[in-house]
Design a protein around this motif. Structure first.
Motif, PDB file in Angstrom:
ATOM      1  N   UNK A  25      25.357  50.243  67.692  1.00  0.00           N
ATOM      2  CA  UNK A  25      25.270  49.065  67.486  1.00  0.00           C
ATOM      3  C   UNK A  25      26.381  47.981  68.084  1.00  0.00           C
ATOM      4  N   UNK A  26      27.632  48.310  67.702  1.00  0.00           N
ATOM      5  CA  UNK A  26      28.908  47.644  68.055  1.00  0.00           C
ATOM      6  C   UNK A  26      28.734  47.419  69.506  1.00  0.00           C
ATOM      7  N   UNK A  27      28.611  48.762  70.094  1.00  0.00           N
ATOM      8  CA  UNK A  27      28.551  48.962  71.730  1.00  0.00           C
ATOM      9  C   UNK A  27      27.292  47.824  72.252  1.00  0.00           C
ATOM     10  N   UNK A  28      26.376  47.963  71.644  1.00  0.00           N
ATOM     11  CA  UNK A  28      25.085  46.945  72.299  1.00  0.00           C
ATOM     12  C   UNK A  28      25.237  45.650  71.845  1.00  0.00           C
ATOM     13  N   UNK A  29      25.814  44.952  70.672  1.00  0.00           N
ATOM     14  CA  UNK A  29      26.087  43.569  70.432  1.00  0.00           C
ATOM     15  C   UNK A  29      27.064  42.920  71.433  1.00  0.00           C
ATOM     16  N   UNK A  30      27.775  43.800  71.790  1.00  0.00           N
ATOM     17  CA  UNK A  30      29.057  43.455  72.899  1.00  0.00           C
ATOM     18  C   UNK A  30      29.762  42.168  72.374  1.00  0.00           C
ATOM     19  N   UNK A  31      30.384  42.035  71.117  1.00  0.00           N
ATOM     20  CA  UNK A  31      30.995  41.073  70.457  1.00  0.00           C
ATOM     21  C   UNK A  31      32.417  41.381  69.922  1.00  0.00           C
ATOM     22  N   UNK A  32      33.265  40.374  69.702  1.00  0.00           N
ATOM     23  CA  UNK A  32      34.410  40.677  69.066  1.00  0.00           C
ATOM     24  C   UNK A  32      34.373  40.419  67.617  1.00  0.00           C
ATOM     25  N   UNK A  33      34.122  41.668  67.187  1.00  0.00           N
ATOM     26  CA  UNK A  33      33.530  41.658  65.846  1.00  0.00           C
ATOM     27  C   UNK A  33      33.798  43.047  65.190  1.00  0.00           C
ATOM     28  N   UNK A  34      34.031  42.883  63.595  1.00  0.00           N
ATOM     29  CA  UNK A  34      34.336  44.273  62.902  1.00  0.00           C
ATOM     30  C   UNK A  34      32.932  44.674  62.273  1.00  0.00           C
ATOM     31  N   UNK A  35      32.756  46.045  62.087  1.00  0.00           N
ATOM     32  CA  UNK A  35      31.493  46.531  61.379  1.00  0.00           C
ATOM     33  C   UNK A  35      31.855  47.470  60.333  1.00  0.00           C
ATOM     34  N   UNK A  36      31.327  47.401  59.347  1.00  0.00           N
ATOM     35  CA  UNK A  36      31.772  48.221  58.132  1.00  0.00           C
ATOM     36  C   UNK A  36      30.776  48.936  57.580  1.00  0.00           C
ATOM     37  N   UNK A  37      31.085  50.243  57.080  1.00  0.00           N
ATOM     38  CA  UNK A  37      30.262  51.300  56.546  1.00  0.00           C
ATOM     39  C   UNK A  37      31.125  51.916  55.536  1.00  0.00           C
ATOM     40  N   UNK A  38      30.597  51.217  54.212  1.00  0.00           N
ATOM     41  CA  UNK A  38      31.574  51.691  53.086  1.00  0.00           C
ATOM     42  C   UNK A  38      33.040  51.119  53.411  1.00  0.00           C
ATOM     43  N   UNK A  39      33.878  52.013  53.372  1.00  0.00           N
ATOM     44  CA  UNK A  39      35.387  51.687  53.541  1.00  0.00           C
ATOM     45  C   UNK A  39      35.818  52.107  55.046  1.00  0.00           C
ATOM     46  N   UNK A  40      34.873  52.476  55.913  1.00  0.00           N
ATOM     47  CA  UNK A  40      35.084  52.661  57.121  1.00  0.00           C
ATOM     48  C   UNK A  40      34.716  51.491  58.185  1.00  0.00           C
ATOM     49  N   UNK A  41      35.716  51.352  59.156  1.00  0.00           N
ATOM     50  CA  UNK A  41      35.425  50.250  60.140  1.00  0.00           C
ATOM     51  C   UNK A  41      35.381  50.695  61.205  1.00  0.00           C
ATOM     52  N   UNK A  42      34.493  49.916  62.407  1.00  0.00           N
ATOM     53  CA  UNK A  42      34.526  49.744  63.644  1.00  0.00           C
ATOM     54  C   UNK A  42      34.596  48.497  64.209  1.00  0.00           C
ATOM     55  N   UNK A  43      35.852  48.441  65.255  1.00  0.00           N
ATOM     56  CA  UNK A  43      36.123  47.228  65.645  1.00  0.00           C
ATOM     57  C   UNK A  43      35.752  47.155  67.017  1.00  0.00           C
ATOM     58  N   UNK A  44      35.169  46.037  67.586  1.00  0.00           N
ATOM     59  CA  UNK A  44      34.813  45.813  68.925  1.00  0.00           C
ATOM     60  C   UNK A  44      35.598  44.559  69.518  1.00  0.00           C
ATOM     61  N   UNK A  45      36.131  44.670  70.603  1.00  0.00           N
ATOM     62  CA  UNK A  45      36.896  43.549  71.170  1.00  0.00           C
ATOM     63  C   UNK A  45      36.430  43.571  72.812  1.00  0.00           C
ATOM     64  N   UNK A  46      36.217  42.568  73.392  1.00  0.00           N
ATOM     65  CA  UNK A  46      35.877  42.123  74.704  1.00  0.00           C
ATOM     66  C   UNK A  46      36.926  41.396  75.495  1.00  0.00           C
ATOM     67  N   UNK A  47      37.240  42.111  76.667  1.00  0.00           N
ATOM     68  CA  UNK A  47      38.399  41.500  77.299  1.00  0.00           C
ATOM     69  C   UNK A  47      37.824  41.217  78.917  1.00  0.00           C
TER      70      UNK A  47
END
Length: 592
Positions: free
Chosen positions: A449-471
């Motif tokens: 989902x993080x890859x597909x949305x292509x945003x500067x954004x954090x995604x959370x699942x309980x206490x776990x995080x995926x962070x996306x940054x675009x440069x």
């Protein structure tokens, strides 16, 4: 049934079947050492898989053989009769072999020689002939065939899917590797990682594939037992049940190559698409281009022994795979990146695993930097995903999936997405080698989902995080400029040569100037005020690229206040005093 539950059920059956097959090794105990068991169990598993799969059409093949006995070119007729791209013209079955124990070796060899030519290559790379001789000479051949022929050992394609058979091979290879104290990860990559890679590879194409149907080619340059190819085939078939997915692969290890080729044969694929050899030195797919490439090449492995052939390819320039540059001889992983890119169609996509050094190793102008420059300036680097540590069987270090796209979607052009998924995992109840965590289905879906949305954004699942940054692409490049200061004699005068001021090499320095900045403006602002006599030697300027992944995701954590630290020290002192009092039986005062 959701994917996790289905995989749990499948996995239970796989473990049961592979354990049953592995336990057959008890019959060769003493004749073979524990680390040698796989040399018998793996090829006999393949032979039994072939045997059971061909049983339903066995008589049809024999009838066709009799019908065409006066024709020299029988191969296509026999394949059609068997229903597969392979066949066996021997009259024997395992039941029949066991019915004549006195001639077990003679008859078994006759059975093996009845296989079609493509299977003979598999058997040859397993050294089956050597092991048959050894087993027969020591009175073990009958017993091994008997154990494999038990009803519980049935491996026909009508009962065990190609995917599940892949899991069985994978588990057996792992057991073999562990018994040999060998890196299991050298042979295969676990499915949780593969499914993440496949789902991201098809994410951008999913709607088109569902609407128009699937007809794709997939290539793995270091295929191991071909599980990445199988997973891509599986994923594409889920989008289109009538998908035409043609797989191609190359592998260095003869035994894992034999498993991969056997798997392709069973699935009805073209076994000629599976090649044995060193990808760096033997390009068996010269001129081929594929829709997808997926691989987990070795990293941290030297390629000194391959240098002569690789250098010759490098000297071909644009006509070769490695014309861009050569990395240091101690680590050839970026050579596989170049090879994979050379094998992609203009619309192709690749997922490839690298360790951290591929992000930044090599100075400006080095082979590593030039390779990164080549990929980024061509706008092929789509995304890099950091995986959790301890997710591989054979290493606990940081690893990254690079996504290469030869034809990015418009909204992704000129940019690179970095995704930190290092915390998105579930801990395993039991470690397997270095693998202590899994990327669960839920974790994988959030990363995709993080890859597909292509945003500067954090995604959370309980206490776990995926962070996306675009440069922007340019954010990763810089000019390494050489700053010179004048050489002066003992009297403080400038030293001239041909009326030019000479540089003082002891004062020479370099600066990394971002590509997004003007070099002269940077010099006037950052250097000139502190060194008025300095100048830039523009002949020495080199463009470099690196991806400082860790720094880009670094989060500052403020230090604790002195009051908090003092309070903690006081508590510790009190605990120490109490411990001392208990030991000495004395009361001790604490200043404070």
């Amino acid at each position: 049934m959701n994917e996790t539950k289905r995989h749990q059920l499948t996995n239970a059956n796989i473990q049961e079947k592979s354990a049953l097959l592995w336990n057959i090794a008890d019959t060769i105990r003493g004749l073979y050492k524990p680390h040698e068991y796989g040399e018998v169990i793996l090829p006999f598993t393949v032979i039994k898989r072939f045997h059971d799969t061909l049983l339903p059409t066995r008589q049809a093949v024999l009838d066709e053989l009799e019908k065409r006995k006066n024709i020299s070119m029988k191969d296509s007729f026999l394949r059609r009769a068997s229903g597969y791209v392979f066949y066996n013209t021997s009259p024997y079955t395992f039941d029949m072999l066991l019915a004549d124990s006195e001639k077990i070796e003679e008859n078994f060899r006759a059975y093996l020689s009845g296989f079609s030519e493509n299977v003979q290559d598999v058997l040859s790379n397993f050294d089956v002939d050597v092991h048959v001789t050894k087993l027969a000479k020591n009175g073990k051949l009958f017993q091994v065939i008997q154990e494999f022929n038990k009803q519980t050992g049935y491996l026909g394609a009508d009962k065990i899917s190609s995917t599940d058979m892949g899991y069985i091979f994978e588990d057996l290879v792992k057991r073999f590797s562990e018994s040999y104290n060998e890196d299991a990860g050298a042979h295969f990559t676990s499915r949780d990682i593969i499914y993440l890679m496949t789902d991201i590879l098809i994410a951008e194409d999913k709607e088109i594939l569902e609407a128009e149907g699937v007809s794709k080619t997939v290539y793995d340059q270091t295929m191991g037992t071909s599980q990445m190819l199988s997973a891509m085939q599986e994923r594409l078939t889920l989008l289109d049940a009538d998908a035409e997915v043609i797989t191609f692969g190359q592998e260095l290890n003869p035994k894992t190559y034999a498993i991969a080729k056997a798997d392709t044969i069973i699935k009805g694929g073209n076994p000629d698409n599976m090649r044995l050899g060193n990808t760096l030195t033997e390009d068996y797919f010269k001129g081929y281009e594929f829709d997808y490439a997926i691989s987990n090449p070795p990293f941290g492995i030297d390629w000194k022994s391959d240098y002569k052939a690789v250098e010759a390819e490098h000297k071909k320039g644009n006509q070769g795979r490695f014309g861009v540059g050569l990395p240091k001889k101690s680590d050839g992983q970026l050579l596989f990146l170049l090879n994979g890119i050379s094998k992609l169609k203009d619309t192709g996509r690749m997922g490839i695993i690298h360790n951290g050094s591929a992000l930044f190793s090599g100075a400006a102008g080095s082979g590593e930097s030039e390779i990164r420059r080549y990929v980024i300036e061509n706008d092929w680097l789509d995304a890099i995903i950091q995986l959790p540590n301890d997710v591989f069987y054979n290493t606990g270090i940081s690893t990254y999936v690079w996504i290469i796209d030869k034809s990015k979607q418009p909204h992704r052009q000129g940019q690179v997405q970095l995704i930190d998924a290092s915390n998105m995992y579930e801990k395993r109840r039991k470690a397997i080698g270095s693998k202590r965590v899994d990327i669960s289905e839920e974790c994988r879906e959030l990363i995709v989902t993080a890859y597909g949305e292509f945003l500067n954004k954090e995604y959370k699942l309980d206490d776990r995080t995926v962070e996306s940054k675009v440069f922007d692409n340019l954010d990763f490049g810089f000019n390494k400029v050489t700053i010179e200061s004048p050489l002066k004699d003992e009297a403080g005068n400038l030293v001239l040569k041909n009326k030019k001021v000479q540089p003082d090499v002891s004062l020479r320095d370099t600066e990394d100037v971002p590509l997004t900045e003007d070099i002269d403006a940077y010099f006037e602002r950052e250097i000139k005020p502190f060194n008025p006599d300095a100048w830039i030697d523009k002949n020495k300027t080199k463009v470099a690229y690196e991806i400082p992944f860790t720094r880009l995701f670094y989060k500052y954590v403020a230090p604790e206040s002195t009051d908090v630290i003092a309070e903690r020290i006081k508590v510790l002192e009190e605990e120490i005093v109490k411990s001392f009092e208990m030991l000495s039986g004395k009361d001790v005062e604490v200043d404070g």
